[in-house]
Design a protein around this motif. Structure first.
Motif, PDB file in Angstrom:
ATOM      1  N   LEU A   1       3.158  15.401   7.133  1.00 44.44           N
ATOM      2  CA  LEU A   1       4.388  14.868   7.722  1.00 44.44           C
ATOM      3  C   LEU A   1       5.493  15.901   7.645  1.00 44.44           C
ATOM      4  N   ASP A   2       6.439  15.807   8.590  1.00 42.83           N
ATOM      5  CA  ASP A   2       7.594  16.690   8.505  1.00 42.83           C
ATOM      6  C   ASP A   2       8.593  16.147   7.489  1.00 42.83           C
ATOM      7  N   GLU A   3       9.664  16.909   7.252  1.00 39.73           N
ATOM      8  CA  GLU A   3      10.629  16.536   6.210  1.00 39.73           C
ATOM      9  C   GLU A   3      11.286  15.201   6.497  1.00 39.73           C
ATOM     10  N   ALA A   4      11.645  14.945   7.770  1.00 38.01           N
ATOM     11  CA  ALA A   4      12.317  13.693   8.114  1.00 38.01           C
ATOM     12  C   ALA A   4      11.423  12.489   7.843  1.00 38.01           C
TER      13      ALA A   4
ATOM     14  N   THR B   1       6.720  21.285  -3.254  1.00 44.67           N
ATOM     15  CA  THR B   1       7.046  20.798  -1.913  1.00 44.67           C
ATOM     16  C   THR B   1       5.901  21.071  -0.950  1.00 44.67           C
ATOM     17  N   ALA B   2       5.326  22.264  -1.021  1.00 44.59           N
ATOM     18  CA  ALA B   2       4.215  22.613  -0.143  1.00 44.59           C
ATOM     19  C   ALA B   2       2.999  21.718  -0.393  1.00 44.59           C
ATOM     20  N   ALA B   3       2.780  21.330  -1.653  1.00 41.47           N
ATOM     21  CA  ALA B   3       1.634  20.475  -1.972  1.00 41.47           C
ATOM     22  C   ALA B   3       1.758  19.127  -1.269  1.00 41.47           C
ATOM     23  N   VAL B   4       2.959  18.557  -1.273  1.00 40.54           N
ATOM     24  CA  VAL B   4       3.155  17.271  -0.589  1.00 40.54           C
ATOM     25  C   VAL B   4       3.069  17.453   0.923  1.00 40.54           C
ATOM     26  N   ASP B   5       3.648  18.537   1.432  1.00 43.05           N
ATOM     27  CA  ASP B   5       3.563  18.810   2.872  1.00 43.05           C
ATOM     28  C   ASP B   5       2.110  18.881   3.327  1.00 43.05           C
ATOM     29  N   ASP B   6       1.280  19.595   2.561  1.00 40.08           N
ATOM     30  CA  ASP B   6      -0.114  19.781   2.948  1.00 40.08           C
ATOM     31  C   ASP B   6      -0.899  18.470   2.885  1.00 40.08           C
ATOM     32  N   ARG B   7      -0.628  17.663   1.864  1.00 39.02           N
ATOM     33  CA  ARG B   7      -1.413  16.441   1.681  1.00 39.02           C
ATOM     34  C   ARG B   7      -0.996  15.325   2.623  1.00 39.02           C
TER      35      ARG B   7
ATOM     36  N   ARG C   1      11.196  11.873   4.067  1.00 43.05           N
ATOM     37  CA  ARG C   1      12.405  11.217   3.559  1.00 43.05           C
ATOM     38  C   ARG C   1      12.442   9.748   3.945  1.00 43.05           C
ATOM     39  N   ALA C   2      11.979   9.438   5.159  1.00 43.55           N
ATOM     40  CA  ALA C   2      11.989   8.052   5.605  1.00 43.55           C
ATOM     41  C   ALA C   2      11.123   7.181   4.709  1.00 43.55           C
ATOM     42  N   GLU C   3       9.932   7.682   4.323  1.00 41.32           N
ATOM     43  CA  GLU C   3       9.075   6.888   3.438  1.00 41.32           C
ATOM     44  C   GLU C   3       9.715   6.722   2.059  1.00 41.32           C
ATOM     45  N   ILE C   4      10.301   7.800   1.540  1.00 36.59           N
ATOM     46  CA  ILE C   4      10.927   7.724   0.220  1.00 36.59           C
ATOM     47  C   ILE C   4      12.050   6.695   0.220  1.00 36.59           C
ATOM     48  N   GLU C   5      12.899   6.728   1.237  1.00 35.06           N
ATOM     49  CA  GLU C   5      14.052   5.831   1.271  1.00 35.06           C
ATOM     50  C   GLU C   5      13.656   4.391   1.563  1.00 35.06           C
ATOM     51  N   ALA C   6      12.478   4.191   2.172  1.00 36.82           N
ATOM     52  CA  ALA C   6      12.026   2.829   2.445  1.00 36.82           C
ATOM     53  C   ALA C   6      11.376   2.184   1.222  1.00 36.82           C
TER      54      ALA C   6
ATOM     55  N   PRO D   1       0.844  -1.213   0.000  1.00 33.34           N
ATOM     56  CA  PRO D   1       0.000   0.000   0.000  1.00 33.34           C
ATOM     57  C   PRO D   1       0.869   1.249   0.000  1.00 33.34           C
ATOM     58  N   PRO D   2       0.590   2.215  -0.890  1.00 30.39           N
ATOM     59  CA  PRO D   2       1.425   3.420  -0.934  1.00 30.39           C
ATOM     60  C   PRO D   2       1.299   4.220   0.346  1.00 30.39           C
ATOM     61  N   GLY D   3       2.429   4.754   0.801  1.00 29.08           N
ATOM     62  CA  GLY D   3       2.407   5.644   1.944  1.00 29.08           C
ATOM     63  C   GLY D   3       1.867   7.001   1.552  1.00 29.08           C
ATOM     64  N   PRO D   4       1.724   7.894   2.513  1.00 29.75           N
ATOM     65  CA  PRO D   4       1.135   9.206   2.199  1.00 29.75           C
ATOM     66  C   PRO D   4       1.946  10.008   1.192  1.00 29.75           C
ATOM     67  N   VAL D   5       3.284   9.882   1.205  1.00 29.51           N
ATOM     68  CA  VAL D   5       4.092  10.662   0.267  1.00 29.51           C
ATOM     69  C   VAL D   5       3.876  10.174  -1.153  1.00 29.51           C
ATOM     70  N   ARG D   6       3.943   8.862  -1.347  1.00 26.13           N
ATOM     71  CA  ARG D   6       3.753   8.336  -2.697  1.00 26.13           C
ATOM     72  C   ARG D   6       2.341   8.626  -3.191  1.00 26.13           C
ATOM     73  N   ALA D   7       1.339   8.536  -2.313  1.00 29.98           N
ATOM     74  CA  ALA D   7      -0.031   8.867  -2.716  1.00 29.98           C
ATOM     75  C   ALA D   7      -0.140  10.332  -3.131  1.00 29.98           C
ATOM     76  N   ALA D   8       0.567  11.218  -2.429  1.00 25.67           N
ATOM     77  CA  ALA D   8       0.550  12.633  -2.807  1.00 25.67           C
ATOM     78  C   ALA D   8       1.256  12.860  -4.134  1.00 25.67           C
ATOM     79  N   LEU D   9       2.350  12.136  -4.385  1.00 30.25           N
ATOM     80  CA  LEU D   9       3.085  12.302  -5.641  1.00 30.25           C
ATOM     81  C   LEU D   9       2.244  11.886  -6.844  1.00 30.25           C
TER      82      LEU D   9
END
Length: 566
Positions: A137-140, A128-134, A143-148, A78-86
């Motif tokens: 999550l904070d920046e760290a 960047t703001a669009a992903v932050d809002d959706r 990044r953790a979801e992206i690297e995982a 299942p996609p995490g919130p970052v990938r779903a926002a992308l």
């Protein structure tokens, strides 16, 4: 391929995939883009990334990967919130955001993109703001979801909807091909198929110290003979890490829509068993990970990329905490038929080596007293999962233990993914010179790799590292009381040699370029401490190296050991 090259390639592939991701697995195109970028080796990762940006922005979409898309798709994670926002952004905005999270500033990202498309820093900030809002999550955490995320995990795609006659013909051809492959890969000449052995479920209750040898089979599919036979045969056919001795079942059940079988081998006395994880999904099956255990004691086993753990029946009341906190915030983890509930992916932070702290209650069925078991485990089934023991004084015990766990997981006191079981000890606590504040000298000993020396580090009361990892002789002394450690610590004004020892040491003596210095225990039976001022900070470069010093520990029984700080 060198480790650095593999890391670069994995990062390039992840970046390309996330930019190209339209929900239909552009894995082949992402691999071609990453391979083309990897040719720009001169200049390292920045040059490769620049080349990848050019490929992604200038290569027209092609249909060359349509055959791959017909048969393969990513594993259903299942996609995490970052990938779903992308997925809701355009490819250009995805690229701008990912470069920003790769460590570039907004103007640097605009400069990278501006060579090929019209873009400025405002476009980067907007993406960047669009992903932050959706995500919220904070920046760290982003990044953790992206690297995982690992786009290389693929599986066979279910056949598309086609007319019945065509579908039957295609299914027959595909089945024949799969059977041919299975016949050539899963069976060895002269080795007939056979399911794994099963341990008597009452065996662990007959001993006060159960190990993996007494771990019974668990899970709802443990009586599925066909599944178990396929799993055992697939591991026997593994060319890289086949089992040694008989194969034994630990777990068989349905996890997130897949059939999972966990097996161990039996290498015999003096050697640790390996654990293999076999998955069956629609039209896809195989052994996905094999890990050699660091100890035969029962321990948590991470299952694939499911964020779940396999737990032996003698460990109860499982709870977990994120090691980055100043104090443990334990959360109970439910376990049903040996399988835990999934942990939130966001708990695993890169800063703490993607490790979590677990505590369980061990209540022996025969004799003994109940005890608390502490273990560190990651989200990678191939990484070590060390159990942790402590050498600590009765005062401030819980505070020291959490600080030590924080130092190990988050402050680089040791490399957890390659370590065996850990023993963490306190040699000394007190005030450092030059107003350095309160510190504790922590020793870290790992059971593997074999004969590796222990390490030592000065830490604060909340587990922050106050020095680099140092050297300790704790790996070679016979008793815990004879421990000694020496390391360099830098105050704002100068370097200091700090050495301490356990209660089995009567005195410490430093010899070398700092002259001769000696100290005895501050009280009968107490541990000795030796602090020697070294060179001032800011010494001219030609004399900036640290002095050569050896510390001799004189033990109370007449023995002595030399400790050389790095």
């Amino acid at each position: 391929m060198r480790r650095a090259d593999r890391a670069h390639h994995a990062g390039l592939l992840r970046l390309a995939y996330l930019v190209l991701d339209d929900g239909d697995a552009p894995l082949m195109r992402a691999r071609r883009a990453a391979a083309g970028a990897a040719r720009a080796r001169r200049g390292g990762h920045p040059a490769m990334r620049t080349r990848l940006v050019a490929i992604l922005l200038t290569d027209p979409p092609a249909g060359r990967d349509r055959l791959h898309r017909l048969f393969f798709e990513p594993a259903r994670i299942p996609p995490g919130p970052v990938r779903a926002a992308l997925l809701r952004l355009s490819p250009h905005d995805r690229l701008a955001y990912l470069l920003r999270r790769d460590g570039l500033t907004a103007p640097e990202v605009a400069a990278e993109l501006g060579v090929h498309i019209q873009a400025d820093f405002r476009d980067v900030d907007r993406a960047t703001a669009a992903v932050d809002d959706r995500t919220g999550l904070d920046e760290a955490a982003q990044r953790a979801e992206i690297e995982a995320f690992d786009p290389g995990l693929v599986r066979l795609r279910p056949p598309p909807a086609v007319p019945t006659a065509w579908r039957a013909a295609a299914a027959a051809a595909l089945a024949a091909a799969l059977l041919a492959v299975a016949g050539s890969v899963l069976a060895r000449p002269g080795e007939g198929p056979g399911g794994p052995a099963v341990i008597d479920p009452r065996a662990w209750r007959a001993t006060g110290t159960p190990t993996v040898e007494e771990w019974p089979a668990q899970g709802g599919l443990r009586r599925d003979a066909g599944l178990l036979r396929r799993a055992a045969d697939a591991w026997r056919a593994d060319r890289g890490q086949p089992p040694v001795g008989r194969v034994v079942l630990l777990y068989a059940g349905t996890v997130d829509g897949a059939s999972l079988v966990v097996l161990r081998d039996s290498p015999g006395p003096g050697d640790m068993p390996s654990v293999a994880q076999y998955f069956e999904r629609r039209l896809s099956r195989g052994v996905e990970s094999v890990r050699r255990l660091g100890t035969a004691e029962g321990q948590l086993i991470m299952l694939g990329m499911t964020w779940r753990y396999l737990v032996p029946p003698w460990l109860r009341d499982v709870r977990a905490a994120v090691p980055s906190g100043r104090s443990p915030e334990w959360a109970p983890v439910a376990v049903r038929d040996g399988l835990s509930d999934p942990l939130p992916w966001s708990w695993f932070t890169r800063r703490c080596q993607n490790y979590m702290v677990f505590q369980m209650a061990f209540r022996p069925a025969v004799g003994g007293t109940p005890q608390t078991v502490t273990q560190l485990a990651s989200n990678d089934p191939r990484s070590a999962a060390p159990r942790v023991r402590f050498r600590d004084p009765p005062d401030r015990r819980e505070r020291f233990r959490w600080a030590a766990l924080h130092a190990v997981a988050c402050e680089a006191a040791t490399t957890l993914s390659e370590s065996g079981d850990l023993r963490l000890g306190r040699l000394w606590s007190g005030e450092l010179p030059d107003g350095g504040g309160r510190a504790t000298l922590l020793t870290v000993d790992a059971s593997s790799p074999g004969a590796a020396p222990g390490t030592s580090m000065l830490i604060s009361d909340d587990g922050r590292a106050l020095s680099e990892r140092g050297g300790t002789n704790s790996g070679t002394t016979a008793t815990a009381g004879a421990l000694a450690a020496a390391l360099w610590w830098r105050s704002p004004r100068r370097w200091h040699l700090v050495a301490a020892a356990g209660p089995g040491v009567a005195r410490l003596k430093a010899v070398g370029e700092l002259g001769s210095h000696e100290t005895k225990a501050d009280r009968p039976g107490g541990p000795p401490l030796l602090v020697v001022p070294g060179p001032r900070v800011g010494t001219p470069p030609r004399t900036a190296r640290l002095p050569v010093v050896q510390v001799v520990s004189y033990e109370r029984d007449g023995g002595r050991t030399v400790v050389s700080p790095p």
